[in-house]
Every structure is written in structure tokens, then in C-alpha cells.
Design an enzyme around this catalytic site. Sequence first.
Site, short mmCIF file in Angstrom:
data_model
loop_
_atom_site.label_atom_id
_atom_site.label_comp_id
_atom_site.label_asym_id
_atom_site.label_seq_id
_atom_site.Cartn_x
_atom_site.Cartn_y
_atom_site.Cartn_z
N ASN A 97 0.89 -1.17 0.00
CA ASN A 97 0.00 0.00 0.00
C ASN A 97 0.93 1.22 0.00
O ASN A 97 1.63 1.47 0.98
CB ASN A 97 -0.87 -0.06 1.24
CG ASN A 97 -1.86 1.07 1.40
OD1 ASN A 97 -2.43 1.24 2.47
ND2 ASN A 97 -2.10 1.85 0.37
N GLN A 99 -2.18 6.68 -1.67
CA GLN A 99 -2.48 7.87 -0.87
C GLN A 99 -1.31 8.84 -0.90
O GLN A 99 -0.15 8.42 -0.92
CB GLN A 99 -2.77 7.50 0.60
CG GLN A 99 -4.14 6.93 0.87
CD GLN A 99 -4.17 5.42 0.72
OE1 GLN A 99 -3.14 4.75 0.78
NE2 GLN A 99 -5.37 4.87 0.52
N CYS A 129 -5.27 6.27 7.97
CA CYS A 129 -4.62 5.27 7.12
C CYS A 129 -3.57 4.57 7.97
O CYS A 129 -2.54 5.16 8.30
CB CYS A 129 -3.99 5.90 5.89
SG CYS A 129 -3.17 4.70 4.82
N GLY A 130 -3.84 3.32 8.34
CA GLY A 130 -2.94 2.61 9.23
C GLY A 130 -1.59 2.32 8.63
O GLY A 130 -0.54 2.48 9.29
N ASN A 132 -11.90 5.90 10.54
CA ASN A 132 -12.65 5.98 9.29
C ASN A 132 -13.65 4.82 9.25
O ASN A 132 -13.52 3.85 10.00
CB ASN A 132 -11.71 6.00 8.06
CG ASN A 132 -10.79 4.80 8.01
OD1 ASN A 132 -10.81 3.92 8.87
ND2 ASN A 132 -9.95 4.75 7.00
N HIS A 162 -15.77 1.47 8.31
CA HIS A 162 -15.54 0.18 7.69
C HIS A 162 -16.77 -0.70 7.85
O HIS A 162 -17.44 -0.68 8.89
CB HIS A 162 -14.35 -0.54 8.32
CG HIS A 162 -13.04 0.03 7.93
ND1 HIS A 162 -12.27 -0.47 6.90
CD2 HIS A 162 -12.35 1.09 8.44
CE1 HIS A 162 -11.16 0.26 6.78
NE2 HIS A 162 -11.19 1.21 7.71
N ASN A 171 -15.34 1.92 3.64
CA ASN A 171 -14.35 0.93 3.23
C ASN A 171 -14.97 -0.45 3.36
O ASN A 171 -15.62 -0.75 4.38
CB ASN A 171 -13.11 1.03 4.11
CG ASN A 171 -12.42 2.38 4.00
OD1 ASN A 171 -11.70 2.64 3.05
ND2 ASN A 171 -12.65 3.26 4.97
N GLU A 196 -10.93 -0.02 -0.76
CA GLU A 196 -10.76 1.21 0.02
C GLU A 196 -11.59 2.34 -0.58
O GLU A 196 -11.57 2.57 -1.80
CB GLU A 196 -9.29 1.63 0.06
CG GLU A 196 -8.44 0.81 1.00
CD GLU A 196 -7.16 1.52 1.37
OE1 GLU A 196 -7.24 2.71 1.77
OE2 GLU A 196 -6.09 0.91 1.25
N ARG A 197 -12.29 3.03 0.29
CA ARG A 197 -13.06 4.21 -0.10
C ARG A 197 -12.14 5.22 -0.79
O ARG A 197 -11.17 5.68 -0.22
CB ARG A 197 -13.69 4.82 1.17
CG ARG A 197 -14.46 6.09 0.98
CD ARG A 197 -14.92 6.67 2.31
NE ARG A 197 -13.81 6.97 3.21
CZ ARG A 197 -13.93 7.70 4.32
NH1 ARG A 197 -15.11 8.18 4.68
NH2 ARG A 197 -12.89 7.94 5.08
N CYS A 205 -4.51 -2.70 3.70
CA CYS A 205 -5.22 -1.59 4.34
C CYS A 205 -5.11 -1.80 5.85
O CYS A 205 -5.70 -2.73 6.40
CB CYS A 205 -6.68 -1.57 3.90
SG CYS A 205 -7.66 -0.28 4.72
N GLY A 206 -4.34 -0.92 6.51
CA GLY A 206 -4.12 -1.07 7.94
C GLY A 206 -5.37 -0.87 8.76
O GLY A 206 -5.66 -1.64 9.68
N GLY A 228 -8.36 -1.27 7.68
CA GLY A 228 -9.23 -2.39 7.36
C GLY A 228 -8.87 -3.62 8.17
O GLY A 228 -9.76 -4.34 8.66
#
Length: 269
Positions: free
Chosen positions: A13, A47, A74-75, A149, A151, A182, A200-201, A209-210, A212
Site C-alpha cells: 500500500n 495515498q 490510514c494505518g 474511518n 468500515h 471501506n 478502500e473508499r 489496508c491497515g 481495514g
Amino acid sequence: MRVPFIKMHGLGNDFVVLDARLAPLPAITATFASAIADRHTGIGCDQMIVLEPSETQSFRMRIFNSDGGEVEACGNATRAVALLHGEPAQIETAGGVLALEPSEGGATVDMGKPRFNWDQIPLDYPMDTLTMPVGWGALQHPSAVNVGNPHVIFFVDDADAIDLATLGPQIEHDPVFPQRVNVNVASLVGPDHLKLHVWERGAGLTRACGTGACATAVAAIRCKLAGEKVRVTLPGGDLIIEWREGESIRMTGPAAESFRGEFDWDDFA
């Protein structure tokens, strides 16, 4: 105006990091962020991350998805920023304050406490967020979790068998999610071990996706599918997520710097 950047990734990512903690940048627009993220005519990333001074924490992190939209968390990027910063820190994000602990080749991040109320996700109307009475094709009765965010999480027999490229955008833009969402599809592959794919949105399918992984592990623990320490395998690799009821989520995993460069701001403005 020449601007330096750092290309980084967490499990594939990938991010373009702009460090504006010492020298401010011009105002960032959605058009600029999406132009930087374009993999054909820009630098290319999932990102774009902007680091800025903070009045209350070590510094501030802003996150722009590849469609140009600014999001809360964002993880994977947080681990990358921890590696770049090189020492423990508290960072300000739109999704809350996160604590960073860099380690060799990665970091552990305190992602804060998950939120479960329908209006905290948020959803369009009240409903049970552990087993939502909604569905889309093969994906039915998800859980919803906000980890900075929003999920939604579906547990299925085989995550690889789900056509997330088709269902993901349908669910992301469904009116039940007023801020979009997400979309996570997971299957149990062993004791405390999940396989996960994420739409991912604002970014689409990504290798990892962290947030996620955090949301999915929390949902699995709430549904008693896993214990308090969960290994989450994404296409890009593994994350370790730890969570106990009423406490913060801890995410541990790798991050890496790919290369550095610079660009002319006016080329993308």
C-alpha cells in the site's frame, strides 16, 4: 517551486509523503492530490500523505486518497510515517490522535478505541452494527466499525472467491453509508488468523489496508471468531492486530522507504 517527496509503502500500500513540518506548502486541492497519485502521469500512489506542524501533538498527518479526497485515517501510512520520523510520537489526524512506536523495519501504532454506534460509523439510520440487516449479492449481514474511518466487514467462507472489484464500489457508494465506506471481505484460515481483501473508499482495491485489518480483527473478536491477538493476511503481507474490549487497538507491521525525489509544484497544480 521544487518540492521534495518520499515514496514509501506498507505491505505494498504505497504513499507519496510530503514533509511540510519545517517549510509550508501551498494549499492542497483534490485536483493536485489526484494528479500526484496518477500512476501514468504523476508520481503514483494509493495515498498522498502531508506532514504538518501541530499545536497540540508532535506533528499532524493529512491523508489524501488517489481520487483526491481527504480522509481521516490510514494505518499503513501511519506505520510508514513512524519509520520516517524515527522515534515515538503522538500525531494529530482527522480521525484522532495516534501514538507511534517505530521499530526495525516497521512500527506499532496505537490506533485508538473503535466505535460501534450506528451514528459513529456513520450509517443513514439506526441499526445493529454487529450484524447489520443489509446485504449485496453474496455479501450479507456485515459488521460495521469506525477506527478513525468507516468500515463494513463481511465474513465469508472464501475471501478469494468474492468479486470485490464489482461489489466494492456498489457498497462504498450505497446511501446507507452517508460518508461512503471501506469494504472488507475476510475468511478464517486458522486459529486467530484471517485472510482479508479490502476495497478502500476513494482508492479501490489495494494490496493492504491497515485500518481495514484493524476493523476486521475487532469485528472478528466481537463475533467470537478470534481471540484478542489476530494475524491478518492481506495480498501484500501480514499485520498483527491486538484488541481487548474497552481498550485501544494496537497494530504492528512493516513499512519501507522506496525512493526519494522532487517535482515542480506547478506541474500538478
